[in-house]
Design an enzyme around this catalytic site. Sequence first.
Site, PDB file in Angstrom:
ATOM      1  N   PRO A  52       0.642  -1.433   0.086  1.00 29.58           N
ATOM      2  CA  PRO A  52      -0.355   0.014   0.122  1.00 29.58           C
ATOM      3  C   PRO A  52       0.952   1.418  -0.029  1.00 29.58           C
ATOM      4  O   PRO A  52       2.039   0.758   0.293  1.00 29.58           O
ATOM      5  CB  PRO A  52      -0.968  -0.307   1.219  1.00 29.58           C
ATOM      6  CG  PRO A  52       0.525  -0.870   2.377  1.00 29.58           C
ATOM      7  CD  PRO A  52       0.516  -1.973   0.976  1.00 29.58           C
ATOM      8  N   CYS A  76       4.493  -3.751  -8.593  1.00 32.82           N
ATOM      9  CA  CYS A  76       3.896  -2.765  -8.254  1.00 32.82           C
ATOM     10  C   CYS A  76       4.428  -1.630  -8.032  1.00 32.82           C
ATOM     11  O   CYS A  76       5.357  -1.054  -8.077  1.00 32.82           O
ATOM     12  CB  CYS A  76       2.439  -3.491  -7.561  1.00 32.82           C
ATOM     13  SG  CYS A  76       0.922  -3.016  -7.075  1.00 32.82           S
ATOM     14  N   GLN A  80       7.706   1.021  -8.534  1.00 34.47           N
ATOM     15  CA  GLN A  80       7.183   2.509  -8.742  1.00 34.47           C
ATOM     16  C   GLN A  80       8.330   3.015  -8.146  1.00 34.47           C
ATOM     17  O   GLN A  80       8.757   3.740  -8.209  1.00 34.47           O
ATOM     18  CB  GLN A  80       5.894   2.888  -8.345  1.00 34.47           C
ATOM     19  CG  GLN A  80       4.721   2.571  -8.722  1.00 34.47           C
ATOM     20  CD  GLN A  80       3.692   2.137  -7.522  1.00 34.47           C
ATOM     21  OE1 GLN A  80       3.439   2.817  -6.907  1.00 34.47           O
ATOM     22  NE2 GLN A  80       2.982   2.035  -8.883  1.00 34.47           N
ATOM     23  N   SER A 126      -3.487   1.486  -7.941  1.00 36.28           N
ATOM     24  CA  SER A 126      -3.929   3.300  -8.709  1.00 36.28           C
ATOM     25  C   SER A 126      -3.100   4.304  -9.302  1.00 36.28           C
ATOM     26  O   SER A 126      -3.257   5.114  -9.140  1.00 36.28           O
ATOM     27  CB  SER A 126      -5.227   3.865  -7.614  1.00 36.28           C
ATOM     28  OG  SER A 126      -4.291   3.808  -6.157  1.00 36.28           O
ATOM     29  N   HIS A 167       1.366  -7.877 -11.277  1.00 34.19           N
ATOM     30  CA  HIS A 167       1.822  -8.600 -10.273  1.00 34.19           C
ATOM     31  C   HIS A 167       1.633 -10.353 -10.988  1.00 34.19           C
ATOM     32  O   HIS A 167       0.494 -11.014 -11.291  1.00 34.19           O
ATOM     33  CB  HIS A 167       0.429  -8.780  -9.584  1.00 34.19           C
ATOM     34  CG  HIS A 167       0.574  -8.130  -8.941  1.00 34.19           C
ATOM     35  ND1 HIS A 167       0.314  -7.699  -7.291  1.00 34.19           N
ATOM     36  CD2 HIS A 167       0.204  -6.181  -8.908  1.00 34.19           C
ATOM     37  CE1 HIS A 167       0.063  -7.019  -6.906  1.00 34.19           C
ATOM     38  NE2 HIS A 167      -0.115  -5.884  -7.719  1.00 34.19           N
ATOM     39  N   GLU A 169       2.898 -13.418  -9.791  1.00 32.34           N
ATOM     40  CA  GLU A 169       1.591 -13.918  -9.062  1.00 32.34           C
ATOM     41  C   GLU A 169       0.410 -14.226  -8.409  1.00 32.34           C
ATOM     42  O   GLU A 169       0.296 -14.651  -8.149  1.00 32.34           O
ATOM     43  CB  GLU A 169       2.430 -13.535  -6.935  1.00 32.34           C
ATOM     44  CG  GLU A 169       2.046 -12.330  -6.564  1.00 32.34           C
ATOM     45  CD  GLU A 169       2.293 -10.869  -7.350  1.00 32.34           C
ATOM     46  OE1 GLU A 169       1.658  -9.481  -6.472  1.00 32.34           O
ATOM     47  OE2 GLU A 169       2.769 -10.882  -7.954  1.00 32.34           O
TER      48      GLU A 169
END
Length: 190
Positions: A52, A76, A80, A126, A167, A169
């Site tokens: 997150p 992910c 970033q 997002s 992802h 996974e």
Amino acid sequence: MILIIDNYDSFAYNLVQYVGEFDDVTVRRNDAIDVEGIHELDPDGIVVSPGPGTPAEAGVSIDVFAETEYPALGVCLGHQALCAAHGTPVGHAPSVVHGKPSEVRHDGTRLYDGVDDPFEVGRYHSLAVKASELPDTLSETAHTNDEQGIVMGVQHAEKPHIGVQFHPESILTDAGKQIVENFCTGIAKA
């Protein structure tokens, strides 16, 4: 041994299972290790997990890409973090996508050996980066196969650092295990 940086995300343990099929695994939370600790472990490679928040909130994640030469795969949030480590702005994606499949095109680089082009991936994010804002040190290796063409993969020009926004996974990702295997047995062992 592959070190997995856990960014407090349940998907990290799906990665642990996949990586564990190809190499020994050590897991550390993003705030329980620093670059010195990474050097002490001396892993063959590093996987920076999803999680997150933003890269700036992900503990050692940015430092993995800014301050080490170890082969590293960012997934992910990890992707970033790789982009942020090299000055790429990370902003809101054109649309929020959680648990949705998307078709992705890739450039055939080593991470994608044996992976169809295009292929389906599972997306849960997002935030995203724009291809037009990537520095010369990062090249786009994958993008969504639609009018938005959202960056789904990058690779550093000199370091063995790779990122995927999707992802591997996730059960929604075709050939996700192949991608993890390519990193563990090819890129991390090179």
